[in-house]
Design a protein around this motif. Structure first.
Motif, PDB file in Angstrom:
ATOM      1  N   GLN A  54     -26.992  -8.941 -12.804  1.00 14.44           N
ATOM      2  CA  GLN A  54     -26.366 -10.268 -12.822  1.00 14.44           C
ATOM      3  C   GLN A  54     -26.370 -10.889 -11.420  1.00 14.44           C
ATOM      4  N   ASP A  55     -26.095 -10.095 -10.402  1.00 15.06           N
ATOM      5  CA  ASP A  55     -26.122 -10.607  -9.026  1.00 15.06           C
ATOM      6  C   ASP A  55     -27.523 -11.100  -8.655  1.00 15.06           C
ATOM      7  N   ILE A  56     -28.531 -10.359  -9.060  1.00 15.87           N
ATOM      8  CA  ILE A  56     -29.914 -10.744  -8.748  1.00 15.87           C
ATOM      9  C   ILE A  56     -30.254 -12.077  -9.406  1.00 15.87           C
ATOM     10  N   PHE A  57     -29.890 -12.215 -10.677  1.00 18.62           N
ATOM     11  CA  PHE A  57     -30.193 -13.478 -11.359  1.00 18.62           C
ATOM     12  C   PHE A  57     -29.346 -14.628 -10.825  1.00 18.62           C
ATOM     13  N   SER A  58     -28.119 -14.357 -10.453  1.00 24.07           N
ATOM     14  CA  SER A  58     -27.283 -15.406  -9.847  1.00 24.07           C
ATOM     15  C   SER A  58     -27.890 -15.886  -8.537  1.00 24.07           C
ATOM     16  N   ASN A  59     -28.329 -14.920  -7.727  1.00 25.65           N
ATOM     17  CA  ASN A  59     -28.970 -15.276  -6.453  1.00 25.65           C
ATOM     18  C   ASN A  59     -30.266 -16.040  -6.676  1.00 25.65           C
ATOM     19  N   LEU A  60     -31.027 -15.634  -7.677  1.00 24.67           N
ATOM     20  CA  LEU A  60     -32.274 -16.341  -7.984  1.00 24.67           C
ATOM     21  C   LEU A  60     -31.976 -17.805  -8.314  1.00 24.67           C
ATOM     22  N   TRP A  61     -30.979 -18.042  -9.151  1.00 29.10           N
ATOM     23  CA  TRP A  61     -30.652 -19.418  -9.522  1.00 29.10           C
ATOM     24  C   TRP A  61     -30.154 -20.206  -8.313  1.00 29.10           C
ATOM     25  N   ARG A  62     -29.279 -19.589  -7.518  1.00 25.94           N
ATOM     26  CA  ARG A  62     -28.738 -20.277  -6.337  1.00 25.94           C
ATOM     27  C   ARG A  62     -29.817 -20.625  -5.316  1.00 25.94           C
ATOM     28  N   ARG A  63     -30.811 -19.759  -5.200  1.00 25.74           N
ATOM     29  CA  ARG A  63     -31.853 -19.944  -4.174  1.00 25.74           C
ATOM     30  C   ARG A  63     -33.174 -20.445  -4.756  1.00 25.74           C
ATOM     31  N   ARG A  64     -33.129 -20.972  -5.950  1.00 30.39           N
ATOM     32  CA  ARG A  64     -34.362 -21.369  -6.639  1.00 30.39           C
ATOM     33  C   ARG A  64     -35.180 -22.384  -5.865  1.00 30.39           C
ATOM     34  N   ASP A  65     -34.519 -23.268  -5.118  1.00 30.44           N
ATOM     35  CA  ASP A  65     -35.257 -24.304  -4.387  1.00 30.44           C
ATOM     36  C   ASP A  65     -36.044 -23.729  -3.213  1.00 30.44           C
ATOM     37  N   ARG A  66     -35.703 -22.511  -2.772  1.00 27.44           N
ATOM     38  CA  ARG A  66     -36.411 -21.875  -1.654  1.00 27.44           C
ATOM     39  C   ARG A  66     -37.334 -20.753  -2.115  1.00 27.44           C
ATOM     40  N   LEU A  67     -37.478 -20.573  -3.403  1.00 26.93           N
ATOM     41  CA  LEU A  67     -38.266 -19.484  -3.956  1.00 26.93           C
ATOM     42  C   LEU A  67     -39.752 -19.652  -3.613  1.00 26.93           C
ATOM     43  N   GLU A  68     -40.316 -18.631  -3.020  1.00 29.83           N
ATOM     44  CA  GLU A  68     -41.757 -18.594  -2.726  1.00 29.83           C
ATOM     45  C   GLU A  68     -42.314 -17.329  -3.369  1.00 29.83           C
ATOM     46  N   LEU A  69     -42.823 -17.455  -4.560  1.00 33.09           N
ATOM     47  CA  LEU A  69     -43.311 -16.313  -5.317  1.00 33.09           C
ATOM     48  C   LEU A  69     -44.795 -16.106  -5.020  1.00 33.09           C
ATOM     49  N   GLN A  70     -45.143 -14.927  -4.525  1.00 33.72           N
ATOM     50  CA  GLN A  70     -46.529 -14.635  -4.169  1.00 33.72           C
ATOM     51  C   GLN A  70     -47.277 -13.869  -5.271  1.00 33.72           C
ATOM     52  N   LYS A  71     -46.640 -12.819  -5.787  1.00 32.41           N
ATOM     53  CA  LYS A  71     -47.344 -11.915  -6.697  1.00 32.41           C
ATOM     54  C   LYS A  71     -46.763 -11.873  -8.096  1.00 32.41           C
ATOM     55  N   GLY A  72     -45.727 -12.577  -8.353  1.00 27.53           N
ATOM     56  CA  GLY A  72     -45.095 -12.513  -9.665  1.00 27.53           C
ATOM     57  C   GLY A  72     -43.690 -11.968  -9.550  1.00 27.53           C
ATOM     58  N   PHE A  73     -42.937 -12.133 -10.613  1.00 24.89           N
ATOM     59  CA  PHE A  73     -41.542 -11.710 -10.594  1.00 24.89           C
ATOM     60  C   PHE A  73     -41.377 -10.200 -10.591  1.00 24.89           C
ATOM     61  N   SER A  74     -42.353  -9.451 -11.080  1.00 25.93           N
ATOM     62  CA  SER A  74     -42.224  -7.986 -11.079  1.00 25.93           C
ATOM     63  C   SER A  74     -42.008  -7.470  -9.661  1.00 25.93           C
ATOM     64  N   HIS A  75     -42.820  -7.939  -8.725  1.00 23.43           N
ATOM     65  CA  HIS A  75     -42.684  -7.503  -7.322  1.00 23.43           C
ATOM     66  C   HIS A  75     -41.399  -8.040  -6.715  1.00 23.43           C
TER      67      HIS A  75
END
Length: 189
Positions: A54-75
């Motif tokens: 839950q913390d990981i997904f909360s952080n993902l939502w909070r920081r979504r505007d700065r997300l720089e995904l290189q290899k996919g969500f698995s990594h």
């Protein structure tokens, strides 16, 4: 318009950066179980594993505007779980050391007397220093396994060495890290 289930992780990340809640829901449903299994395996605690996810997904939502995904969500999620678990294990260790010191009346704890005062960054810096002291090939194999999550077979193919050699390098790395760091190494492995 295509179904969200057919979109790649990169496409979902782009939509997530645009505040697309259905994209977030798709990522959540796609990865929640996997993250939970990884966290539960490392923490051996159902409730704490759920909190980590839950913390990981909360952080993902909070920081979504700065997300720089290189290899996919698995990594991305593998690293997030690893660091969240490390933080929690370090917190457990600090709490346990303090409780142990209080119970025994000793203020000095052998083998890592100041473990309870060390923060995660200090622990991680010690770990990285020990990893950097590994022989070159051993260090490369260790990074491919730990940082990139490759299997021994994948590492074998990528480095053009046998799986037994990969296994030997990993065993050597773990032994050296245990020798250098003692109990702290288990937080990172």
């Amino acid at each position: 318009m295509s179904s969200l289930g057919t979109l790649s992780d990169i496409e979902l990340a782009i939509r997530l950066k645009s505040d697309d809640e259905p994209a977030f829901s798709e990522i959540y449903s796609r990865y929640w179980d996997k993250l939970y299994i990884m966290a539960r395996k490392r923490l051996n605690d159902k409730r704490e594993a759920e909190e980590v996810v839950q913390d990981i997904f909360s952080n993902l939502w909070r920081r979504r505007d700065r997300l720089e995904l290189q290899k996919g969500f698995s990594h991305y999620f593998a690293a997030a779980v690893k660091f969240e678990v490390i933080n929690r294990l370090a917190r457990r260790a600090r709490t346990g050391v303090v409780a142990s010191a209080d119970a025994t009346g000793y203020s000095d704890i052998p083998d890592m007397a100041t473990l309870h005062t060390l923060d995660f960054n200090e622990l991680y810096a010690r770990f990285q220093e020990a990893v950097n002291e590994l022989p070159e090939k051993c260090r490369i194999v260790f990074h491919l396994k730990l940082e990139h999550g490759l299997s021994q077979k994948e590492i074998s193919r990528q480095m053009d060495i046998s799986e037994k050699t990969v296994e030997a390098h990993l065993a050597k790395a773990r032994k050296k890290l245990r020798d250098d760091l003692g109990n702290i190494s288990s937080f990172f492995l």
